[in-house]
Write a protein that holds these residues in place. Structure first.
Motif, mmCIF file in Angstrom:
data_model
loop_
_atom_site.group_PDB
_atom_site.id
_atom_site.type_symbol
_atom_site.label_atom_id
_atom_site.label_comp_id
_atom_site.label_asym_id
_atom_site.label_seq_id
_atom_site.Cartn_x
_atom_site.Cartn_y
_atom_site.Cartn_z
ATOM 1 N N HIS A 114 76.881 44.952 34.375
ATOM 2 C CA HIS A 114 77.141 43.727 35.145
ATOM 3 C C HIS A 114 76.009 42.723 34.975
ATOM 4 C CE1 HIS A 114 77.642 41.235 38.840
ATOM 5 N NE2 HIS A 114 78.925 41.413 38.574
ATOM 6 N N THR A 115 74.771 43.218 34.976
ATOM 7 C CA THR A 115 73.610 42.350 34.812
ATOM 8 C C THR A 115 73.534 41.790 33.396
ATOM 9 O OG1 THR A 115 72.398 43.648 36.456
ATOM 10 C CG2 THR A 115 71.101 42.200 35.035
ATOM 11 N N GLY A 116 73.787 42.645 32.403
ATOM 12 C CA GLY A 116 73.757 42.190 31.016
ATOM 13 C C GLY A 116 74.807 41.136 30.734
ATOM 14 N N LEU A 117 76.011 41.315 31.277
ATOM 15 C CA LEU A 117 77.066 40.328 31.082
ATOM 16 C C LEU A 117 76.760 39.037 31.831
ATOM 17 C CD1 LEU A 117 80.245 42.592 31.292
ATOM 18 C CD2 LEU A 117 79.263 41.525 29.254
ATOM 19 N N GLY A 118 76.020 39.160 32.931
ATOM 20 C CA GLY A 118 75.591 37.951 33.638
ATOM 21 C C GLY A 118 74.643 37.123 32.788
ATOM 22 N N LYS A 119 73.732 37.812 32.103
ATOM 23 C CA LYS A 119 72.816 37.120 31.201
ATOM 24 C C LYS A 119 73.581 36.458 30.063
ATOM 25 C CE LYS A 119 68.615 37.811 28.464
ATOM 26 N NZ LYS A 119 67.602 38.787 28.009
ATOM 27 N N ALA A 120 74.596 37.163 29.534
ATOM 28 C CA ALA A 120 75.409 36.604 28.453
ATOM 29 C C ALA A 120 76.191 35.385 28.926
ATOM 30 C CB ALA A 120 76.358 37.669 27.925
ATOM 31 N N LYS A 121 76.601 35.383 30.188
ATOM 32 C CA LYS A 121 77.361 34.248 30.721
ATOM 33 C C LYS A 121 76.550 32.953 30.658
ATOM 34 C CE LYS A 121 77.509 33.380 35.104
ATOM 35 N NZ LYS A 121 77.758 33.390 36.571
ATOM 36 N N TYR A 122 75.277 33.040 30.978
ATOM 37 C CA TYR A 122 74.430 31.842 30.963
ATOM 38 C C TYR A 122 74.046 31.414 29.543
ATOM 39 C CZ TYR A 122 73.926 32.145 36.018
ATOM 40 O OH TYR A 122 74.185 32.158 37.368
ATOM 41 N N ASP A 123 74.265 32.281 28.567
ATOM 42 C CA ASP A 123 73.952 31.945 27.175
ATOM 43 C C ASP A 123 75.167 31.261 26.542
ATOM 44 O OD1 ASP A 123 72.854 31.724 24.670
ATOM 45 O OD2 ASP A 123 73.055 33.856 24.170
ATOM 46 N N VAL A 124 75.423 30.030 26.957
ATOM 47 C CA VAL A 124 76.589 29.291 26.456
ATOM 48 C C VAL A 124 76.456 29.041 24.956
ATOM 49 C CG1 VAL A 124 77.971 27.189 26.696
ATOM 50 C CG2 VAL A 124 76.911 28.221 28.711
ATOM 51 N N ALA A 125 75.235 28.776 24.495
ATOM 52 C CA ALA A 125 75.023 28.556 23.057
ATOM 53 C C ALA A 125 75.408 29.799 22.267
ATOM 54 C CB ALA A 125 73.566 28.190 22.797
ATOM 55 N N GLY A 126 75.085 30.969 22.801
ATOM 56 C CA GLY A 126 75.458 32.214 22.143
ATOM 57 C C GLY A 126 76.965 32.404 22.117
ATOM 58 N N TYR A 127 77.640 32.010 23.217
ATOM 59 C CA TYR A 127 79.110 32.071 23.274
ATOM 60 C C TYR A 127 79.716 31.202 22.186
ATOM 61 C CZ TYR A 127 83.789 30.941 25.075
ATOM 62 O OH TYR A 127 85.145 30.721 25.200
ATOM 63 N N ASN A 128 79.200 29.988 22.040
ATOM 64 C CA ASN A 128 79.711 29.074 21.011
ATOM 65 C C ASN A 128 79.452 29.626 19.611
ATOM 66 O OD1 ASN A 128 80.546 27.269 22.993
ATOM 67 N ND2 ASN A 128 78.623 26.138 22.958
ATOM 68 N N LYS A 129 78.282 30.192 19.425
ATOM 69 C CA LYS A 129 77.939 30.733 18.107
ATOM 70 C C LYS A 129 78.851 31.894 17.738
ATOM 71 C CE LYS A 129 74.019 32.535 15.446
ATOM 72 N NZ LYS A 129 72.577 32.921 15.491
ATOM 73 N N GLU A 130 79.154 32.742 18.715
ATOM 74 C CA GLU A 130 80.057 33.869 18.456
ATOM 75 C C GLU A 130 81.426 33.375 18.008
ATOM 76 O OE1 GLU A 130 80.394 36.468 21.748
ATOM 77 O OE2 GLU A 130 78.273 37.029 21.742
ATOM 78 N N ASN A 131 81.901 32.325 18.660
ATOM 79 C CA ASN A 131 83.217 31.807 18.305
ATOM 80 C C ASN A 131 83.215 31.123 16.950
ATOM 81 O OD1 ASN A 131 84.387 32.695 20.708
ATOM 82 N ND2 ASN A 131 83.789 30.855 21.794
ATOM 83 N N LEU A 132 82.101 30.487 16.604
ATOM 84 C CA LEU A 132 82.006 29.873 15.285
ATOM 85 C C LEU A 132 81.978 30.924 14.189
ATOM 86 C CD1 LEU A 132 79.395 27.039 16.010
ATOM 87 C CD2 LEU A 132 81.833 26.758 15.580
ATOM 88 N N LEU A 133 81.494 32.128 14.540
ATOM 89 C CA LEU A 133 81.448 33.228 13.568
ATOM 90 C C LEU A 133 82.637 34.176 13.754
ATOM 91 C CD1 LEU A 133 77.647 34.102 13.762
ATOM 92 C CD2 LEU A 133 78.809 32.822 11.961
ATOM 93 N N GLU A 134 83.712 33.644 14.339
ATOM 94 C CA GLU A 134 84.869 34.474 14.680
ATOM 95 C C GLU A 134 85.455 35.193 13.467
ATOM 96 O OE1 GLU A 134 89.286 34.004 16.728
ATOM 97 O OE2 GLU A 134 87.956 32.288 16.540
#
Length: 298
Positions: free
Chosen positions: A217-237
């Motif tokens: 739960h804590t790790g996914l919370g950290k990932a939630k705030y990493d919007v740039a990382g979310y965008n990068k993951e989708n660009l590398l879909e």
């Protein structure tokens, strides 16, 4: 002012940049930025692509849509989706560990029918798998429809979570270690008449389920705030799509083997007390397979 000009001004102000600072960032003059925002001229395609990358937006949004309105809608949708995903995955992972915990606790009391324990074990496992599969499908659909999100979280929000992060990690690890200490000394701890040492193994797994659930739960919370990382993951879909099927095949084979070992150990050798270990061990091998396959493509 054109739609592109309004969006450009909106994104620039989000970055708290003046026209001079923005012009320096893209190696153009301040007058050029002023003309872009006024809709007098438009940048070349190469610059547009650079702007999309810099603002973490797609070209259609930058050139044609109202970025300010989309930002409000997308930010709330992103927050709701990520929180729902965070809860579902945390509960699903914790439930996978809670299943053997419940089995061992009931076994420790020594009076529960074997059929009931097996039914409860598999019911929890099935529920956990369904929760995780549903969360995965929902996340995939959301990412297809919202591949790029503007970073709307404030520095204060990120700092507030960063302050809580180490305490939550420590709490999760503490639960696991306390449970391990109890399991290691189970033979020396007091037990009522008719109880077995497996009771304290169940306590360990129960605390491990809580601790690992908190860590996830804590790790996914950290990932939630990493919007740039979310965008990068989708660009590398596309690259991720190439990896995921292979990882899925290996994990599927591993868990099928774990299930076979569970049934063989239980029905053939009557080892129901310990054969549940096949599932957590299989989960660890799945994680190792994912790390190895991703490492080869890194």
């Amino acid at each position: 002012m054109s739609v592109f000009g309004e969006n450009l001004q909106f994104y620039r102000k989000q970055k708290s940049m003046t026209q001079e600072q923005f012009a320096e960032q893209f190696d153009v003059s301040r007058q050029t930025i002023s003309k872009w925002e006024a809709g007098i001229t438009y940048p070349e395609m190469e610059k547009i692509l650079q702007l999309c990358d810099f603002f973490s937006c797609d070209m259609d949004t930058l050139l044609r849509k109202n970025a300010a309105e989309l930002e409000v809608f997308d930010s709330q949708g992103y927050e709701n989706h990520m929180e729902k995903r965070r809860r579902s995955i945390s509960v699903g992972v914790a439930a996978l560990i809670f299943a053997p915990a419940a089995y061992e606790l009931l076994e420790g009391f020594g009076r529960t029918p074997e059929a009931f324990m097996n039914t409860l074990f598999f019911s929890i496992i099935i529920a956990a798998v369904l929760i995780l599969v549903t969360a995965g499908i929902q996340d995939e659909i959301y990412r297809k429809n919202h591949s790029i999100i503007g970073d709307f979280y404030t520095k204060e929000e990120k700092d507030k979570f960063a302050e809580k992060f180490p305490h939550r990690i420590a709490a999760g690890l503490g639960m696991i270690l306390i449970g391990l200490l109890i399991a290691m000394n189970g033979a020396e701890l007091p037990m009522r008449a008719g109880m077995k040492e497996e009771f304290y193994d169940g306590i360990f797994l129960f605390l491990a389920a809580l601790g690992i659930g908190l860590l996830v739960h804590t790790g996914l919370g950290k990932a939630k705030y990493d919007v740039a990382g979310y965008n990068k993951e989708n660009l590398l879909e596309e690259e991720l799509k190439k990896r995921d099927p292979q990882i899925g095949v290996w994990c599927g084979c591993i868990m099928i083997l774990a299930t076979i070992l569970f049934f063989v150990g239980g029905f053939v050798f009557d080892l129901w007390d310990i054969c549940w270990v096949a599932f957590p061990v299989g989960g660890m091998f799945c994680g190792m397979a994912a790390l190895i396959l991703n490492g080869k493509r890194a």
